[in-house]
Scaffold this motif. Sequence first.
Motif, PDB file in Angstrom:
ATOM      1  N   PRO A  84      69.320   7.478   0.333  1.00 53.62           N
ATOM      2  CA  PRO A  84      68.140   8.033   1.022  1.00 53.62           C
ATOM      3  C   PRO A  84      67.241   8.886   0.140  1.00 53.62           C
ATOM      4  O   PRO A  84      66.097   9.158   0.517  1.00 53.62           O
ATOM      5  CB  PRO A  84      68.759   8.893   2.145  1.00 53.62           C
ATOM      6  N   THR A  90      67.839   1.528   2.678  1.00 57.06           N
ATOM      7  CA  THR A  90      68.645   2.724   2.950  1.00 57.06           C
ATOM      8  C   THR A  90      69.694   2.445   4.028  1.00 57.06           C
ATOM      9  O   THR A  90      70.859   2.850   3.893  1.00 57.06           O
ATOM     10  CB  THR A  90      67.746   3.890   3.382  1.00 57.06           C
ATOM     11  N   CYS A 131      68.285  10.890   8.665  1.00 53.71           N
ATOM     12  CA  CYS A 131      67.800   9.576   8.220  1.00 53.71           C
ATOM     13  C   CYS A 131      66.590   9.147   9.033  1.00 53.71           C
ATOM     14  O   CYS A 131      65.603   8.636   8.484  1.00 53.71           O
ATOM     15  CB  CYS A 131      68.905   8.531   8.349  1.00 53.71           C
TER      16      CYS A 131
END
Length: 333
Positions: A74, A243, A272
């Motif tokens: 990420p 990701t 996220c």
Amino acid sequence: QTQLFGVLLAAASNFLISVSLNIQKCAHLRLVCQAEQKPYYRSKLWWCGITLLGLGEVGNFTAYGFAPITLVAPMGCVSVIGSAFISVFLLKKTMRTADILGGTLTITGIYLLVTFAPNAPQELTARQVQNYLVSWPFLVYSVLEILIFCILLYFYKRKAVKHIVVLLMMVALLASLTVIAVKAVSSMIALSVKGKMQLTYSLFYIMSVLMTTSCAFQIKFLNQAMHLYEATAVVPINFVFFTTSAIISGVVFYREFQSAALLSVFMFLFGCLLAFLGVIILARNKKEEHLQISFIDCGHIPGQKMSGKIQPDSHCSCYGTLNKEDDLVKRQS
């Protein structure tokens, strides 16, 4: 401390990548504006950008040896934030309200990711990686991934489906193998440097081949997506897909959330989501800029004497005239 070093290294590496991309764009713009055109690879500024890009990629590779995949992957959003803000200074772009909002959401997401990331052991030996390879969760995951990839490849090859989701989904599926291999190779190299030799195992070279091959096919499909669609659409979708795929790989293969609390998992996923939303806002409605050329090159017209490049006439509806037409206009006036 080792995990924190990996996070900082990944963040710094992605920032270097964002700087390098803007420097390369700046070099191309300067070359276009020069009277005497020369190849981009003869520009010192372009080579400076390429050098920074190489350092950033090496740093990213090294970071996988010190921090979990679910934390390093990420960090790619740092390059998106960096590009948005650095372009204001290097390329003289306008700072938008959406850039500030997107950057704020992304930074908040990064903070949550770092705070609630899994604290998994990072010293992976060749024997541990070998055990992970034959574990039933990874075998099931591999079968599903191969099946989905074959279906997408069928539509891509036989049905000529070139949709952005199809292309970037194949990139993401390949990326899951790439990050698994990168993590294994980087960890084995780090252990070997510390004195625990891992380079004598055949698994190290198998993983190196897997890393190189999957990365090459990633580039192939990603380049086609960039050719068919605008970067403003490709960048956020690719970041979200890559990701997500990398996090799933880290969870399934390296079992990085095996002992994590439910609250930590929830806050990590929320981080996220904020990072994804921030990247999408940063890229949303950002139009591709085209070079503004201050002249029109009409080329060679047989039978007419051309002066080369003709400036547009701001007081006339036409875009320049030939020499014979100039004489005719003078006679009429």
